[in-house]
Write a protein that holds these residues in place. Structure first.
Motif, mmCIF file in Angstrom:
data_model
loop_
_atom_site.group_PDB
_atom_site.id
_atom_site.type_symbol
_atom_site.label_atom_id
_atom_site.label_comp_id
_atom_site.label_asym_id
_atom_site.label_seq_id
_atom_site.Cartn_x
_atom_site.Cartn_y
_atom_site.Cartn_z
ATOM 1 N N GLN A 73 -2.145 -3.016 -3.174
ATOM 2 C CA GLN A 73 -0.984 -4.387 -4.332
ATOM 3 C C GLN A 73 -0.257 -5.803 -4.295
ATOM 4 O OE1 GLN A 73 1.095 -1.350 -5.589
ATOM 5 N NE2 GLN A 73 0.740 -1.623 -8.319
ATOM 6 N N THR A 84 0.682 -0.811 -0.115
ATOM 7 C CA THR A 84 0.146 0.261 0.027
ATOM 8 C C THR A 84 0.730 1.079 0.122
ATOM 9 O OG1 THR A 84 -1.717 -1.372 0.867
ATOM 10 C CG2 THR A 84 -1.940 1.678 1.271
ATOM 11 N N ARG A 85 0.441 2.107 -1.013
ATOM 12 C CA ARG A 85 1.741 3.769 -0.884
ATOM 13 C C ARG A 85 0.295 4.333 -0.298
ATOM 14 N NH1 ARG A 85 4.641 5.992 -1.530
ATOM 15 N NH2 ARG A 85 4.564 7.097 -3.153
ATOM 16 N N TRP A 115 -1.680 5.890 -3.215
ATOM 17 C CA TRP A 115 -0.913 5.489 -4.656
ATOM 18 C C TRP A 115 -1.829 4.548 -5.118
ATOM 19 C CZ3 TRP A 115 1.979 8.254 -8.653
ATOM 20 C CH2 TRP A 115 3.121 9.707 -8.033
ATOM 21 N N SER A 116 -2.295 3.750 -4.351
ATOM 22 C CA SER A 116 -1.978 2.442 -4.136
ATOM 23 C C SER A 116 -3.103 1.741 -3.202
ATOM 24 C CB SER A 116 -1.596 1.003 -5.379
ATOM 25 O OG SER A 116 -0.410 1.025 -4.036
#
Length: 190
Positions: A187, A171-172, A183-184
């Motif tokens: 993932q 996870t970003r 960002w995500s």
């Protein structure tokens, strides 16, 4: 961006133990997915600071990624108190009314001797405040990542519990001077 913090949040490897158990902090990580660990390692910035909860599974995962993290107590998983070490199916059949009531409002209820997810969010907020500017890798738990997303997206704790966070997922999020950027989430990098 001066003063910004760029966070790579990685959930630890699966627990090497009985599935369906509320695992204690000393539960070991199953590090057999070497390919996924290598891909994650390649995605981390080389100059990133690294942090982990003091749980054995997060430390083992961080080391498998080539990191020697600073241990941050505030990044620990939600404390399930007296239920730690017990299986969910056992608790459902013998845990009485407290177990059923907990799952009716899991963001706000506390297990006997434990903390609520709301409590965990407050604790994770303190931990995030300790992470300085620049890139940072956090090897933590699913609850810790949900708490960080709760903070970043200004969600209610109930809403943050809807996120699925798989083992060895990325996870970003970034903490900027003007707020947070996502960002995500969850993932599975390959």
């Amino acid at each position: 961006m001066e003063g910004a913090t760029f966070l790579w949040l990685i959930r630890h490897a699966p627990v090497d133990g009985v599935k369906g158990t509320i695992h204690a902090a000393d539960a070991a990580a199953d590090l057999t997915d070497r390919a996924q660990l290598e891909v994650l390692r390649s995605r981390l910035p080389r100059d990133a600071a690294s942090y982990a909860s003091p749980a054995r599974r997060t430390i083992e995962t961080a080391r498998a990624l080539g990191l020697e993290p600073e241990l941050v107590r505030e990044f620990g998983e939600q404390d399930f108190g007296d239920w730690t070490g017990r299986r969910h199916d056992e608790l459902a059949s013998s845990g009485g009314e407290a177990y059923a009531q907990f799952w009716n409002a899991p963001a706000h209820q506390r297990p006997p001797g434990g903390e609520s997810f709301e409590d965990q969010v407050a604790r994770v907020r303190l931990g995030l405040a300790r992470v300085g500017a620049g890139p940072a890798a956090l090897i933590v738990h699913s609850g810790t990542i949900r708490a960080a997303l709760c903070i970043a997206l200004d969600l209610t704790p109930d809403a943050a519990l809807r996120f699925v966070i798989d083992p060895l997922s990325l996870t970003r999020i970034d903490r900027l001077a003007t707020g947070w950027r996502v960002w995500s989430v969850n993932q599975r990098v390959s």
